[in-house]
Design a protein around this motif. Structure first.
Motif, mmCIF file in Angstrom:
data_model
loop_
_atom_site.group_PDB
_atom_site.id
_atom_site.type_symbol
_atom_site.label_atom_id
_atom_site.label_comp_id
_atom_site.label_asym_id
_atom_site.label_seq_id
_atom_site.Cartn_x
_atom_site.Cartn_y
_atom_site.Cartn_z
ATOM 1 N N GLY A 139 0.806 -1.286 -0.025
ATOM 2 C CA GLY A 139 -0.117 0.017 0.053
ATOM 3 C C GLY A 139 0.986 1.137 -0.087
ATOM 4 N N ASP A 140 0.392 2.356 -0.154
ATOM 5 C CA ASP A 140 1.046 3.504 0.000
ATOM 6 C C ASP A 140 1.274 4.241 1.436
ATOM 7 O OD1 ASP A 140 2.197 5.664 -1.111
ATOM 8 O OD2 ASP A 140 0.535 6.956 -1.269
ATOM 9 N N LYS A 141 2.000 3.080 2.177
ATOM 10 C CA LYS A 141 1.950 3.888 3.650
ATOM 11 C C LYS A 141 3.387 3.316 3.865
ATOM 12 C CE LYS A 141 0.286 -0.741 4.948
ATOM 13 N NZ LYS A 141 -0.848 -1.544 5.531
ATOM 14 N N PHE A 142 3.962 3.957 5.028
ATOM 15 C CA PHE A 142 5.109 3.432 5.703
ATOM 16 C C PHE A 142 5.104 2.197 6.325
ATOM 17 C CE2 PHE A 142 5.792 8.064 5.245
ATOM 18 C CZ PHE A 142 7.363 7.913 4.887
ATOM 19 N N VAL A 143 6.142 1.118 6.046
ATOM 20 C CA VAL A 143 5.958 -0.274 6.611
ATOM 21 C C VAL A 143 7.415 -0.364 7.460
ATOM 22 C CG1 VAL A 143 4.426 -1.099 5.151
ATOM 23 C CG2 VAL A 143 6.970 -1.123 4.553
ATOM 24 N N PRO A 144 7.582 -1.285 8.481
ATOM 25 C CA PRO A 144 8.859 -1.305 8.929
ATOM 26 C C PRO A 144 9.998 -2.066 7.954
ATOM 27 C CG PRO A 144 7.141 -2.239 10.516
ATOM 28 C CD PRO A 144 6.403 -1.933 9.125
ATOM 29 N N VAL A 145 11.256 -1.519 8.043
ATOM 30 C CA VAL A 145 12.194 -1.945 7.187
ATOM 31 C C VAL A 145 12.324 -3.292 7.444
ATOM 32 C CG1 VAL A 145 14.553 -1.891 6.786
ATOM 33 C CG2 VAL A 145 13.317 0.194 6.900
ATOM 34 N N GLU A 146 12.390 -4.060 8.528
ATOM 35 C CA GLU A 146 12.471 -5.502 8.736
ATOM 36 C C GLU A 146 11.562 -6.164 7.802
ATOM 37 O OE1 GLU A 146 12.012 -3.201 11.300
ATOM 38 O OE2 GLU A 146 13.537 -3.431 12.749
#
Length: 138
Positions: free
Chosen positions: A122-129
């Motif tokens: 999606g167009d959102k921030f997600v954890p790098v991990e």
């Protein structure tokens, strides 16, 4: 061709501390991994004698931010620049990162405008991990 990225550092209240523009290798398996390495430590409030705990120590979140910038810059000219808050996401970046202060140090998030990335996350921030885990399990 450069894979540009910007990193916004925010405290636990969401207050802007710094915007670091990173000119190349901004993808999660490059810059994302580097950010995880540079922030792997303990955030303390005041430095005591012998307080190492076997990890890197940061005397507050501001110390962590300064240490990350130093680690990214590595004493070399170019590639890493300080930009204003208004320039975040407006410098032709391929990836946007947010490093957000948390109770135990920080959380690192990433977002990309690529259609495949948006389709998956999606167009959102997600954890790098999470992104690294998905890339490694392909």
């Amino acid at each position: 061709m450069a894979t540009r990225a910007s990193i916004k550092f925010k405290d636990s209240d969401g207050k802007f501390l710094a915007n670091v523009y990173h000119h190349y290798d901004g993808y999660p398996s490059g810059l994302g991994v580097k950010l995880l390495e540079l922030t792997d430590g303990v955030v303390v409030n005041g430095l005591g004698l012998g307080e190492r705990l076997g990890k890197q120590i940061f005397n507050g979140f501001g110390c962590l931010v300064a240490s990350v910038i130093e680690g990214l810059k590595g004493g070399q000219p170019g590639n890493v620049y300080l930009y204003s808050e208004s320039e975040y996401g407006n410098a032709g970046e391929d990836y946007l990162y947010e490093v957000v202060e948390s109770e135990d140090g920080c959380n690192i998030f990433v977002k990309h405008a690529d259609i495949g990335f948006i389709h998956h996350y999606g167009d959102k921030f997600v954890p790098v991990e999470d992104v690294l885990e998905t890339e490694n399990n392909k």
